[in-house]
Design an enzyme around this catalytic site. Structure first.
Site, short mmCIF file in Angstrom:
data_model
loop_
_atom_site.label_atom_id
_atom_site.label_comp_id
_atom_site.label_asym_id
_atom_site.label_seq_id
_atom_site.Cartn_x
_atom_site.Cartn_y
_atom_site.Cartn_z
N SER A 292 -7.63 2.70 13.00
CA SER A 292 -6.91 2.23 14.18
C SER A 292 -7.11 3.15 15.38
O SER A 292 -7.06 2.71 16.53
CB SER A 292 -5.41 2.12 13.87
N ASP B 51 0.82 -1.21 0.00
CA ASP B 51 0.00 0.00 0.00
C ASP B 51 0.86 1.26 0.00
O ASP B 51 0.48 2.28 -0.60
CB ASP B 51 -0.94 0.01 1.21
N GLN C 166 4.33 8.91 5.00
CA GLN C 166 5.57 8.76 4.25
C GLN C 166 6.44 10.01 4.27
O GLN C 166 7.64 9.94 4.50
CB GLN C 166 5.26 8.35 2.81
N ASP D 296 -4.20 10.39 4.26
CA ASP D 296 -4.40 11.29 5.39
C ASP D 296 -3.23 12.24 5.63
O ASP D 296 -2.11 12.01 5.18
CB ASP D 296 -4.65 10.48 6.67
N ARG E 34 4.74 13.75 24.26
CA ARG E 34 3.91 14.71 25.01
C ARG E 34 2.62 14.99 24.25
O ARG E 34 2.61 15.04 23.02
CB ARG E 34 4.68 16.02 25.21
N ASP F 52 -2.75 13.33 21.52
CA ASP F 52 -1.45 13.02 20.93
C ASP F 52 -1.34 13.53 19.50
O ASP F 52 -0.24 13.64 18.96
CB ASP F 52 -1.20 11.51 20.95
#
Length: 266
Positions: free
Chosen positions: A167, A56, A221, A122, A132, A151
């Site tokens: 996820s 992918d 990427q 995305d 942090r 996050d």
């Protein structure tokens, strides 16, 4: 449908990619078709159809490039999941035969854009201080929507909704929807939930502590650092995915993500 110029794009870093590339060249030669060959790190334009061999990640990189040059891509999976691919090594000959017989269609997928950068899956926005949380200020069309202590934030297309966004607890969107998803990563509040918005909206993300800046990844990427607001909108470009006639998004969900299947049956 006849193509003016075909290219085979492969990822030499993935095992067996060279063998599959050679096999694909032989199959095309049986139909008196000569295709150029390039690797994923040496992409060039001038083609209207590209066979992309790899996982992918390889397909995403090729999609971002060829979207700007109005070329369709057909993914041959050699990776783990291959959610964006349409064929594998085992079915390569039949897949090529169907394509050359015109038994496929082109599905255009919307993309995201920020500045000159485009993404098929995305944009992932995180603070510049590793380990942090940060406070992200979200505006849509210039209007304040939410302050996230988290996050990070994921802004994804329907194509990318089955990737990192899924996820992180985001919804799955059918790829033909004209919408984006905004998903907070590990938010420090129970009231922060994923948000689905029309793709015509203008998304702006800023940080409460702007001096620390952002780190933004594009399709997981390319990585960039920002020290000002990030503005994300629908791209003028669309990825063109060549899909076989029997391709079905919901079947792919079930077959590759084991959607709705009891753990005992996986």
């Amino acid at each position: 449908m006849k193509f003016k110029k075909i290219v085979i794009c492969y990822n030499p870093k993935i095992q067996n990619s060279i063998d599959v590339k050679n096999e694909l060249m032989e199959i095309l030669a049986e139909y008196d078709i000569a295709a150029d060959v390039i690797d994923i790190d040496s992409l060039t334009n001038g083609y209207d159809f590209a066979f992309v061999i790899g996982g992918d990640g390889t397909i995403l990189k090729a999609a971002r490039f060829f979207a700007k040059h109005d070329a369709a891509i057909f993914g041959v999976n050699l990776g783990r999941l291959g959610f964006l691919s349409q064929s594998s090594k085992e079915y390569l000959k039949d897949s090529v035969k169907n394509i050359l017989k015109g038994k496929f269609y082109i599905e255009e997928r919307i993309m995201l854009q920020s500045g000159e950068s485009i993404a098929l899956n995305d944009f992932v926005i995180k603070g510049n201080t590793q380990g942090r949380t940060a406070k992200f200020l979200l505006k849509i069309n210039g209007k304040p929507i939410c302050d996230y202590l988290a996050d990070g934030l994921i802004i994804s297309t329907p194509t990318g909704s089955t990737a990192y966004g899924l996820s992180a607890g985001g919804p799955v969107l059918a790829p033909k929807l004209d919408a984006f998803v905004i998903v907070p990563i590990c938010p420090h509040t129970l009231t922060a939930r994923p948000l689905v918005i029309p793709d015509s909206e203008l998304i702006t993300v800023s940080m409460e502590d702007a001096e620390k800046g952002f780190v933004v990844s594009i399709d997981g990427q390319n990585f960039f650092e920002y020290d000002s607001d990030i503005v994300v909108r629908k791209s003028e470009y669309k990825a063109k995915l060549a899909l076989l006639e029997d391709a079905d998004f919901y079947a792919i969900l079930r077959d590759k993500l084991h959607w709705g299947i009891s753990p005992a049956n996986i």
